[in-house]
Design a protein around this motif. Structure first.
Motif, PDB file in Angstrom:
ATOM      1  N   ASN A 142       0.710  -1.270  -0.056  1.00  0.00           N
ATOM      2  CA  ASN A 142      -0.072   0.058  -0.073  1.00  0.00           C
ATOM      3  C   ASN A 142       1.009   1.203  -0.245  1.00  0.00           C
ATOM      4  OD1 ASN A 142      -0.147   1.622   2.744  1.00  0.00           O
ATOM      5  ND2 ASN A 142      -0.026  -0.579   3.382  1.00  0.00           N
ATOM      6  N   GLY A 143       0.295   2.437  -0.655  1.00  0.00           N
ATOM      7  CA  GLY A 143       0.963   3.614  -0.656  1.00  0.00           C
ATOM      8  C   GLY A 143      -0.120   4.425   0.195  1.00  0.00           C
TER       9      GLY A 143
ATOM     10  N   GLY B  44      15.942   6.881   1.732  1.00  0.00           N
ATOM     11  CA  GLY B  44      15.332   6.568   3.241  1.00  0.00           C
ATOM     12  C   GLY B  44      13.960   5.599   2.809  1.00  0.00           C
ATOM     13  N   ALA B  45      13.062   6.195   3.664  1.00  0.00           N
ATOM     14  CA  ALA B  45      11.723   5.517   3.557  1.00  0.00           C
ATOM     15  C   ALA B  45      10.718   5.907   2.359  1.00  0.00           C
ATOM     16  CB  ALA B  45      11.072   5.303   4.896  1.00  0.00           C
ATOM     17  N   LEU B  46      11.288   6.832   1.862  1.00  0.00           N
ATOM     18  CA  LEU B  46      10.353   7.531   0.634  1.00  0.00           C
ATOM     19  C   LEU B  46      10.910   7.238  -0.791  1.00  0.00           C
ATOM     20  CD1 LEU B  46       9.980  11.071   2.406  1.00  0.00           C
ATOM     21  CD2 LEU B  46       8.332   9.236   2.428  1.00  0.00           C
ATOM     22  N   VAL B  47      10.003   7.176  -1.530  1.00  0.00           N
ATOM     23  CA  VAL B  47      10.574   6.941  -3.034  1.00  0.00           C
ATOM     24  C   VAL B  47       9.828   8.010  -3.844  1.00  0.00           C
ATOM     25  CG1 VAL B  47       9.828   5.241  -4.894  1.00  0.00           C
ATOM     26  CG2 VAL B  47      10.064   4.384  -2.591  1.00  0.00           C
ATOM     27  N   THR B  48      10.469   8.405  -4.970  1.00  0.00           N
ATOM     28  CA  THR B  48      10.034   9.580  -5.696  1.00  0.00           C
ATOM     29  C   THR B  48       9.976   8.914  -7.112  1.00  0.00           C
ATOM     30  OG1 THR B  48      10.960  11.095  -4.341  1.00  0.00           O
ATOM     31  CG2 THR B  48      10.582  11.765  -6.872  1.00  0.00           C
ATOM     32  N   VAL B  49       8.739   9.137  -7.701  1.00  0.00           N
ATOM     33  CA  VAL B  49       8.468   8.499  -9.243  1.00  0.00           C
ATOM     34  C   VAL B  49       8.405   9.739 -10.011  1.00  0.00           C
ATOM     35  CG1 VAL B  49       6.941   7.433 -10.611  1.00  0.00           C
ATOM     36  CG2 VAL B  49       7.582   6.532  -8.138  1.00  0.00           C
ATOM     37  N   ASP B  50       9.062   9.682 -11.243  1.00  0.00           N
ATOM     38  CA  ASP B  50       8.751  10.628 -12.230  1.00  0.00           C
ATOM     39  C   ASP B  50       7.538  10.308 -12.966  1.00  0.00           C
ATOM     40  OD1 ASP B  50       8.881  12.168 -14.521  1.00  0.00           O
ATOM     41  OD2 ASP B  50      11.002  12.158 -14.501  1.00  0.00           O
ATOM     42  N   MET B  51       6.569  10.997 -12.831  1.00  0.00           N
ATOM     43  CA  MET B  51       5.375  10.661 -13.406  1.00  0.00           C
ATOM     44  C   MET B  51       5.111  11.189 -14.973  1.00  0.00           C
ATOM     45  SD  MET B  51       3.778   8.662 -11.390  1.00  0.00           S
ATOM     46  CE  MET B  51       2.218   8.403 -12.035  1.00  0.00           C
TER      47      MET B  51
ATOM     48  N   MET C 179       6.373  12.732  -7.998  1.00  0.00           N
ATOM     49  CA  MET C 179       5.609  12.306  -6.745  1.00  0.00           C
ATOM     50  C   MET C 179       6.651  11.666  -5.883  1.00  0.00           C
ATOM     51  SD  MET C 179       2.482   9.422  -6.515  1.00  0.00           S
ATOM     52  CE  MET C 179       3.559   8.496  -7.205  1.00  0.00           C
ATOM     53  N   THR C 180       6.293  12.049  -4.408  1.00  0.00           N
ATOM     54  CA  THR C 180       7.337  11.587  -3.513  1.00  0.00           C
ATOM     55  C   THR C 180       6.480  10.976  -2.103  1.00  0.00           C
ATOM     56  OG1 THR C 180       9.293  12.930  -4.000  1.00  0.00           O
ATOM     57  CG2 THR C 180       9.111  11.795  -1.811  1.00  0.00           C
ATOM     58  N   GLY C 181       6.617   9.920  -1.777  1.00  0.00           N
ATOM     59  CA  GLY C 181       5.623   9.505  -0.427  1.00  0.00           C
ATOM     60  C   GLY C 181       6.247   7.824  -0.133  1.00  0.00           C
ATOM     61  N   PRO C 182       5.706   7.231   0.763  1.00  0.00           N
ATOM     62  CA  PRO C 182       6.152   6.234   1.255  1.00  0.00           C
ATOM     63  C   PRO C 182       5.699   4.887   0.590  1.00  0.00           C
ATOM     64  CG  PRO C 182       4.540   6.872   2.756  1.00  0.00           C
ATOM     65  CD  PRO C 182       4.407   8.034   1.626  1.00  0.00           C
ATOM     66  N   ALA C 183       5.988   3.765   0.589  1.00  0.00           N
ATOM     67  CA  ALA C 183       5.429   2.461   0.290  1.00  0.00           C
ATOM     68  C   ALA C 183       5.692   1.364   1.107  1.00  0.00           C
ATOM     69  CB  ALA C 183       6.112   2.062  -1.331  1.00  0.00           C
ATOM     70  N   VAL C 184       4.756   0.599   1.306  1.00  0.00           N
ATOM     71  CA  VAL C 184       4.605  -0.368   2.527  1.00  0.00           C
ATOM     72  C   VAL C 184       4.347  -1.893   2.063  1.00  0.00           C
ATOM     73  CG1 VAL C 184       3.654  -1.222   4.689  1.00  0.00           C
ATOM     74  CG2 VAL C 184       4.074   1.574   4.213  1.00  0.00           C
ATOM     75  N   LEU C 185       5.178  -2.830   2.153  1.00  0.00           N
ATOM     76  CA  LEU C 185       4.858  -4.300   1.920  1.00  0.00           C
ATOM     77  C   LEU C 185       4.182  -4.505   3.192  1.00  0.00           C
ATOM     78  CD1 LEU C 185       4.963  -6.949   0.359  1.00  0.00           C
ATOM     79  CD2 LEU C 185       7.346  -7.163   1.461  1.00  0.00           C
TER      80      LEU C 185
END
Length: 274
Positions: free
Chosen positions: A9-10, A108-115, A261-267
């Motif tokens: 989830n994000g 770190g815990a954040l992922v940035t995606v170039d949309m 877009m930058t935010g967390p991603a959780v398994l």
């Protein structure tokens, strides 16, 4: 054969991510709906399938919970990028989607995606007729006193309409969202955002997602809201988006027109498809 999946989830926007790297997986609409069913299936907002790619780390395909295939999903892309980077041990990844190649990096815990670049022409969203997408001719309520009117429209690989409201908490998301989602102005349906401008760098956003309903977060919806707001002069090019599930930082870069877009991603857990 048994087929592994990940539940990810994000910001609470959740996904069943199926590994089809070694064996094809082409679910029917009924199968997608069964897997997404929160009562009898695994339960998710979107089904995501990972396939081999000749030009990226992985090819990603998306289906909404109603069984409809879609071209993009921002939060799911961030989750998949996290999975790819964990698997490769690198801090960068490239995803192939129907909306184009998406690059991602993590810190770190954040992922940035170039949309990529937002699509802003009426026929790119698409709309049923030629309109200025900064503010389209659409309103909800009485003609002389509409409760919502003149939303902006943006495609981030999937179509979005963004209404600007004084109070997102009081916005009629559940009542209006389903009506606008299938409005005749949007031949492919549309995601419906309700955005409250709190400051030049802060937006409160709630989104009725096409094919999924009210979700805790919508990554492409956050991107679309920032783009629509900046085009109207309401915000700067970078802002924090407050969603029901948490916060995303969105930036529409001037130098190349790309949206980040930058935010967390959780398994959450791993399993095997029933």
């Amino acid at each position: 054969m048994s087929r592994p999946f990940l539940k990810m989830n994000g910001l609470g926007n959740d996904f069943v991510v199926v590994d089809a790297l070694s064996a094809p997986f082409a679910p029917s609409a009924d199968e997608v709906r069964a897997l997404a069913d929160r009562g009898r299936g695994i339960g998710c907002d979107q089904l995501v399938v990972l396939e081999p790619s000749a030009q990226a780390d992985v090819r990603v395909r998306f289906w909404n919970a109603d069984g409809e295939a879609v071209g993009a999903c921002g939060n799911a892309s961030r989750c998949v990028a996290q999975w790819v980077m964990d698997r490769t041990g690198k801090d960068a990844a490239v995803l192939e989607t129907d909306a184009g190649l998406l690059s991602a990096v993590r810190s770190g815990a954040l992922v940035t995606v170039d949309m990529g670049r937002p699509r802003l022409r009426w026929d790119e969203i698409p709309l049923a007729e030629d309109m200025d997408t900064r503010g389209v001719e659409l309103q909800v309520g009485p003609i002389d006193d509409p409760i919502l009117h003149t939303p902006g429209c943006v495609s981030m690989g999937n179509p979005h309409v963004v209404f600007f409201v004084p109070d997102a908490e009081a916005a009629p998301v559940r009542e209006v969202g389903p009506l606008i989602e299938r409005h005749m102005l949007f031949p492919e349906g549309v995601n419906v955002g309700f955005a409250q401008i709190k400051a030049r760098d802060r937006i409160r956003l709630r989104v009725w997602e096409r094919g999924a309903g009210l979700t805790l977060a919508c990554g492409t919806g956050a991107c679309a809201a920032l783009v629509a707001a900046h085009r109207r002069g309401l915000t700067d090019r970078k802002a924090t988006l407050e969603l029901d599930g948490g916060e995303l930082v969105i930036e529409w870069r001037a130098e190349d027109d790309h949206v980040l877009m930058t935010g967390p991603a959780v398994l959450e857990y791993e399993g095997t498809l029933p």
